[in-house]
Design a protein around this motif. Structure first.
Motif, PDB file in Angstrom:
ATOM      1  N   ILE A 191    -138.865  -1.336 -34.724  1.00 59.86           N
ATOM      2  CA  ILE A 191    -138.944  -0.782 -33.377  1.00 59.86           C
ATOM      3  C   ILE A 191    -138.570  -1.885 -32.396  1.00 59.86           C
ATOM      4  O   ILE A 191    -138.853  -3.066 -32.635  1.00 59.86           O
ATOM      5  CB  ILE A 191    -140.338  -0.198 -33.080  1.00 59.86           C
ATOM      6  CG1 ILE A 191    -140.318   0.637 -31.792  1.00 59.86           C
ATOM      7  CG2 ILE A 191    -141.404  -1.284 -33.057  1.00 59.86           C
ATOM      8  CD1 ILE A 191    -141.540   1.536 -31.616  1.00 59.86           C
ATOM      9  N   ILE A 192    -137.874  -1.507 -31.354  1.00 61.84           N
ATOM     10  CA  ILE A 192    -137.493  -2.456 -30.314  1.00 61.84           C
ATOM     11  C   ILE A 192    -138.059  -1.932 -28.996  1.00 61.84           C
ATOM     12  O   ILE A 192    -138.029  -0.732 -28.734  1.00 61.84           O
ATOM     13  CB  ILE A 192    -135.961  -2.663 -30.254  1.00 61.84           C
ATOM     14  CG1 ILE A 192    -135.607  -3.791 -29.301  1.00 61.84           C
ATOM     15  CG2 ILE A 192    -135.235  -1.394 -29.934  1.00 61.84           C
ATOM     16  CD1 ILE A 192    -134.166  -4.264 -29.426  1.00 61.84           C
ATOM     17  N   ILE A 214    -129.614  -5.930 -33.184  1.00 56.46           N
ATOM     18  CA  ILE A 214    -130.845  -5.133 -33.142  1.00 56.46           C
ATOM     19  C   ILE A 214    -131.801  -5.625 -34.223  1.00 56.46           C
ATOM     20  O   ILE A 214    -132.994  -5.790 -33.991  1.00 56.46           O
ATOM     21  CB  ILE A 214    -130.534  -3.627 -33.339  1.00 56.46           C
ATOM     22  CG1 ILE A 214    -129.732  -3.076 -32.171  1.00 56.46           C
ATOM     23  CG2 ILE A 214    -131.804  -2.830 -33.578  1.00 56.46           C
ATOM     24  CD1 ILE A 214    -130.477  -2.950 -30.872  1.00 56.46           C
ATOM     25  N   GLY A 215    -131.264  -5.890 -35.410  1.00 54.14           N
ATOM     26  CA  GLY A 215    -132.090  -6.348 -36.526  1.00 54.14           C
ATOM     27  C   GLY A 215    -132.791  -7.667 -36.265  1.00 54.14           C
ATOM     28  O   GLY A 215    -133.887  -7.906 -36.770  1.00 54.14           O
ATOM     29  N   GLN A 216    -132.189  -8.529 -35.464  1.00 51.73           N
ATOM     30  CA  GLN A 216    -132.803  -9.813 -35.145  1.00 51.73           C
ATOM     31  C   GLN A 216    -133.870  -9.692 -34.066  1.00 51.73           C
ATOM     32  O   GLN A 216    -134.781 -10.506 -34.002  1.00 51.73           O
ATOM     33  CB  GLN A 216    -131.734 -10.809 -34.694  1.00 51.73           C
ATOM     34  CG  GLN A 216    -130.812 -11.238 -35.812  1.00 51.73           C
ATOM     35  CD  GLN A 216    -129.643 -12.047 -35.281  1.00 51.73           C
ATOM     36  OE1 GLN A 216    -128.981 -11.657 -34.326  1.00 51.73           O
ATOM     37  NE2 GLN A 216    -129.413 -13.195 -35.903  1.00 51.73           N
ATOM     38  N   VAL A 217    -133.758  -8.712 -33.214  1.00 48.58           N
ATOM     39  CA  VAL A 217    -134.650  -8.582 -32.072  1.00 48.58           C
ATOM     40  C   VAL A 217    -135.816  -7.625 -32.350  1.00 48.58           C
ATOM     41  O   VAL A 217    -136.915  -7.818 -31.849  1.00 48.58           O
ATOM     42  CB  VAL A 217    -133.860  -8.122 -30.826  1.00 48.58           C
ATOM     43  CG1 VAL A 217    -134.772  -7.891 -29.640  1.00 48.58           C
ATOM     44  CG2 VAL A 217    -132.786  -9.143 -30.482  1.00 48.58           C
ATOM     45  N   MET A 218    -135.599  -6.625 -33.184  1.00 50.74           N
ATOM     46  CA  MET A 218    -136.617  -5.606 -33.414  1.00 50.74           C
ATOM     47  C   MET A 218    -137.845  -6.181 -34.115  1.00 50.74           C
ATOM     48  O   MET A 218    -137.782  -7.208 -34.788  1.00 50.74           O
ATOM     49  CB  MET A 218    -136.049  -4.456 -34.244  1.00 50.74           C
ATOM     50  CG  MET A 218    -135.837  -4.801 -35.700  1.00 50.74           C
ATOM     51  SD  MET A 218    -135.140  -3.397 -36.598  1.00 50.74           S
ATOM     52  CE  MET A 218    -135.264  -4.021 -38.278  1.00 50.74           C
ATOM     53  N   THR A 219    -138.937  -5.479 -33.969  1.00 49.09           N
ATOM     54  CA  THR A 219    -140.160  -5.792 -34.696  1.00 49.09           C
ATOM     55  C   THR A 219    -140.083  -5.090 -36.039  1.00 49.09           C
ATOM     56  O   THR A 219    -139.850  -3.878 -36.096  1.00 49.09           O
ATOM     57  CB  THR A 219    -141.399  -5.297 -33.909  1.00 49.09           C
ATOM     58  OG1 THR A 219    -141.412  -5.956 -32.648  1.00 49.09           O
ATOM     59  CG2 THR A 219    -142.675  -5.559 -34.668  1.00 49.09           C
ATOM     60  N   ARG A 250    -137.385 -10.522 -23.027  1.00 48.36           N
ATOM     61  CA  ARG A 250    -137.684 -11.862 -23.546  1.00 48.36           C
ATOM     62  C   ARG A 250    -136.414 -12.657 -23.841  1.00 48.36           C
ATOM     63  O   ARG A 250    -136.422 -13.875 -23.757  1.00 48.36           O
ATOM     64  CB  ARG A 250    -138.508 -11.757 -24.824  1.00 48.36           C
ATOM     65  CG  ARG A 250    -139.930 -11.428 -24.585  1.00 48.36           C
ATOM     66  CD  ARG A 250    -140.724 -11.523 -25.885  1.00 48.36           C
ATOM     67  NE  ARG A 250    -142.006 -10.906 -25.692  1.00 48.36           N
ATOM     68  CZ  ARG A 250    -142.496  -9.923 -26.416  1.00 48.36           C
ATOM     69  NH1 ARG A 250    -141.817  -9.452 -27.440  1.00 48.36           N
ATOM     70  NH2 ARG A 250    -143.680  -9.414 -26.151  1.00 48.36           N
ATOM     71  N   ILE A 251    -135.344 -11.967 -24.207  1.00 52.31           N
ATOM     72  CA  ILE A 251    -134.125 -12.688 -24.576  1.00 52.31           C
ATOM     73  C   ILE A 251    -133.080 -12.724 -23.469  1.00 52.31           C
ATOM     74  O   ILE A 251    -132.130 -13.486 -23.556  1.00 52.31           O
ATOM     75  CB  ILE A 251    -133.482 -12.123 -25.866  1.00 52.31           C
ATOM     76  CG1 ILE A 251    -133.096 -10.659 -25.681  1.00 52.31           C
ATOM     77  CG2 ILE A 251    -134.402 -12.324 -27.041  1.00 52.31           C
ATOM     78  CD1 ILE A 251    -132.233 -10.112 -26.777  1.00 52.31           C
ATOM     79  N   ASN A 252    -133.234 -11.903 -22.447  1.00 52.50           N
ATOM     80  CA  ASN A 252    -132.271 -11.878 -21.354  1.00 52.50           C
ATOM     81  C   ASN A 252    -132.875 -12.501 -20.109  1.00 52.50           C
ATOM     82  O   ASN A 252    -133.763 -11.948 -19.497  1.00 52.50           O
ATOM     83  CB  ASN A 252    -131.818 -10.444 -21.050  1.00 52.50           C
ATOM     84  CG  ASN A 252    -130.810  -9.969 -22.054  1.00 52.50           C
ATOM     85  OD1 ASN A 252    -129.868 -10.678 -22.355  1.00 52.50           O
ATOM     86  ND2 ASN A 252    -131.016  -8.791 -22.586  1.00 52.50           N
ATOM     87  N   PHE A 253    -132.359 -13.637 -19.761  1.00 51.66           N
ATOM     88  CA  PHE A 253    -132.872 -14.383 -18.623  1.00 51.66           C
ATOM     89  C   PHE A 253    -132.222 -13.972 -17.310  1.00 51.66           C
ATOM     90  O   PHE A 253    -132.718 -14.310 -16.252  1.00 51.66           O
ATOM     91  CB  PHE A 253    -132.640 -15.880 -18.844  1.00 51.66           C
ATOM     92  CG  PHE A 253    -133.229 -16.371 -20.131  1.00 51.66           C
ATOM     93  CD1 PHE A 253    -134.595 -16.511 -20.250  1.00 51.66           C
ATOM     94  CD2 PHE A 253    -132.420 -16.677 -21.210  1.00 51.66           C
ATOM     95  CE1 PHE A 253    -135.157 -16.960 -21.437  1.00 51.66           C
ATOM     96  CE2 PHE A 253    -132.974 -17.126 -22.394  1.00 51.66           C
ATOM     97  CZ  PHE A 253    -134.341 -17.270 -22.508  1.00 51.66           C
ATOM     98  N   ASP A 254    -131.148 -13.226 -17.354  1.00 58.27           N
ATOM     99  CA  ASP A 254    -130.411 -12.878 -16.134  1.00 58.27           C
ATOM    100  C   ASP A 254    -131.227 -12.036 -15.173  1.00 58.27           C
ATOM    101  O   ASP A 254    -130.997 -12.075 -13.972  1.00 58.27           O
ATOM    102  CB  ASP A 254    -129.108 -12.145 -16.473  1.00 58.27           C
ATOM    103  CG  ASP A 254    -128.062 -13.103 -17.013  1.00 58.27           C
ATOM    104  OD1 ASP A 254    -128.282 -14.320 -16.924  1.00 58.27           O
ATOM    105  OD2 ASP A 254    -127.044 -12.622 -17.510  1.00 58.27           O
ATOM    106  N   ASP A 255    -132.191 -11.274 -15.697  1.00 56.11           N
ATOM    107  CA  ASP A 255    -133.016 -10.458 -14.803  1.00 56.11           C
ATOM    108  C   ASP A 255    -133.827 -11.320 -13.845  1.00 56.11           C
ATOM    109  O   ASP A 255    -134.276 -10.852 -12.809  1.00 56.11           O
ATOM    110  CB  ASP A 255    -133.957  -9.560 -15.607  1.00 56.11           C
ATOM    111  CG  ASP A 255    -133.194  -8.461 -16.314  1.00 56.11           C
ATOM    112  OD1 ASP A 255    -132.078  -8.132 -15.868  1.00 56.11           O
ATOM    113  OD2 ASP A 255    -133.707  -7.927 -17.305  1.00 56.11           O
ATOM    114  N   ALA A 256    -134.001 -12.588 -14.180  1.00 53.57           N
ATOM    115  CA  ALA A 256    -134.767 -13.492 -13.327  1.00 53.57           C
ATOM    116  C   ALA A 256    -133.909 -14.109 -12.225  1.00 53.57           C
ATOM    117  O   ALA A 256    -134.428 -14.740 -11.318  1.00 53.57           O
ATOM    118  CB  ALA A 256    -135.390 -14.601 -14.170  1.00 53.57           C
TER     119      ALA A 256
END
Length: 139
Positions: free
Chosen positions: A50-51, A82-87, A58-64
């Motif tokens: 699940i993502i 997706i496989g690297q980021v998902m739980t 957490r991985i995208n800093f541009d929103d800041a």
């Protein structure tokens, strides 16, 4: 009795899902257009992970930053899958679990969504928002 009511009565049946080969860009698009915060990752109908929208933040800093359209976000989207980021360690329930049982799981855990799986097949998703809406309708 209300406490014994199955979770299938409040879960979302039409689940938006991703495939493990889908891009992070597709995940962002689905979060935005469907106004959701959790997306199960499946292979056929089998649940793999699940993502959450929080995972992407957490991985995208541009929103800041004020500047939009920067290539940093695109670089991150292309570097990770997706496989690297998902739980991968998922807690799930089945349609026969009661609303009370699901509420007890949410009380003990830091997450806000539970995939609903029957016979190793994703059949729904239930969120803390679903639970709150159900409880509010009881008042």
């Amino acid at each position: 009795m209300v406490r014994k009511r199955p979770i299938s009565t409040i879960m979302t049946h039409q689940v938006i899902s991703l495939n493990i080969d889908d891009t992070l860009e597709k995940a962002k698009h689905l979060f935005k257009i469907h106004n959701i915060r959790h997306i199960p990752v499946v292979s056929r109908d089998a649940l793999l992970g699940i993502i959450s929208y929080t995972d992407l933040l957490r991985i995208n800093f541009d929103d800041a930053f004020e500047e939009k359209g920067d290539t940093r976000e695109a670089m991150v989207d292309n570097l990770l899958t997706i496989g690297q980021v998902m739980t991968r360690k998922i807690v799930s329930v089945n349609t026969s679990n009661t609303i009370k049982e699901v509420a007890e799981i949410f009380k003990k855990q830091p997450f806000h969504a539970l995939p609903v799986v029957d016979d190793n097949k994703l059949v729904g998703i239930v969120t803390t928002t679903d639970l709150i809406n159900y409880l509010l309708n009881k008042f």
